[in-house]
Design a protein around this motif. Structure first.
Motif, PDB file in Angstrom:
ATOM      1  N   LYS A   1      -0.448   4.082   1.062  1.00 47.15           N
ATOM      2  CA  LYS A   1      -1.107   4.976   2.013  1.00 47.15           C
ATOM      3  C   LYS A   1      -0.535   4.829   3.411  1.00 47.15           C
ATOM      4  CE  LYS A   1      -5.405   5.106  -0.583  1.00 47.15           C
ATOM      5  NZ  LYS A   1      -5.051   6.434  -1.099  1.00 47.15           N
ATOM      6  N   ARG A   2      -0.208   5.939   3.990  1.00 45.87           N
ATOM      7  CA  ARG A   2       0.356   5.942   5.336  1.00 45.87           C
ATOM      8  C   ARG A   2      -0.588   5.270   6.328  1.00 45.87           C
ATOM      9  NH1 ARG A   2       2.264  11.425   8.590  1.00 45.87           N
ATOM     10  NH2 ARG A   2       2.654  10.422  10.597  1.00 45.87           N
ATOM     11  N   SER A   3      -1.879   5.443   6.149  1.00 48.40           N
ATOM     12  CA  SER A   3      -2.859   4.888   7.080  1.00 48.40           C
ATOM     13  C   SER A   3      -2.899   3.368   7.080  1.00 48.40           C
ATOM     14  CB  SER A   3      -4.253   5.429   6.756  1.00 48.40           C
ATOM     15  OG  SER A   3      -4.621   5.077   5.441  1.00 48.40           O
TER      16      SER A   3
ATOM     17  N   SER B   1       0.831  -1.196   0.000  1.00 46.90           N
ATOM     18  CA  SER B   1       0.000   0.000   0.000  1.00 46.90           C
ATOM     19  C   SER B   1       0.863   1.241   0.000  1.00 46.90           C
ATOM     20  CB  SER B   1      -0.921   0.031   1.224  1.00 46.90           C
ATOM     21  OG  SER B   1      -1.642   1.249   1.283  1.00 46.90           O
TER      22      SER B   1
END
Length: 125
Positions: A108-110, A106
């Motif tokens: 995305k940091r989240s 991924s």
């Protein structure tokens, strides 16, 4: 599981560095792994990610063709080979593990829930 990044330092523009991130206290062979970086006064940004088996990798456009992410699950280590470094690559680099996406990479940091302490990379012009 704890992550520890190493390998940062001072390098001239055009040079190379290899960052390593080792896991202790467990294994991360089932997790996707990522590298992020944060320059002074900026948000932490995505750099590269690799899926649990190394089959999928993604990079931020600014490092494509210069950086390579890889992993050695037997050694519980992920690497970031950085070539042709530029002053704008200067930042603290962080490794992270994603335990919540079944090993899928991924950007995305989240998606990352386990973070190591960073290692500073300084590229001089």
């Amino acid at each position: 599981v704890q992550l520890q990044a190493s390998g940062g330092g001072l390098v001239q523009a055009g040079g190379s560095l290899r960052l390593s991130c080792a896991a202790s206290g467990g294994t991360f062979s089932r997790y996707a792994l990522g590298w992020f970086r944060q320059a002074p006064g900026t948000e932490r940004e995505f750099v590269a990610t690799i899926s649990w088996n190394g089959g999928t990798t993604y990079y931020v456009d600014s490092v494509k063709g210069r950086f390579t992410i890889s992993r050695d699950n037997a050694k519980n280590t992920v690497y970031l080979q950085m070539n042709t470094l530029k002053p704008e690559d200067t930042a603290v680099y962080y490794c992270a593990a994603s335990r919540i996406r079944n090993g899928l990479a991924s950007t995305k940091r989240s998606a990352y829930d386990l973070w190591g302490k960073g290692t500073l990379v300084t590229v001089s012009s």
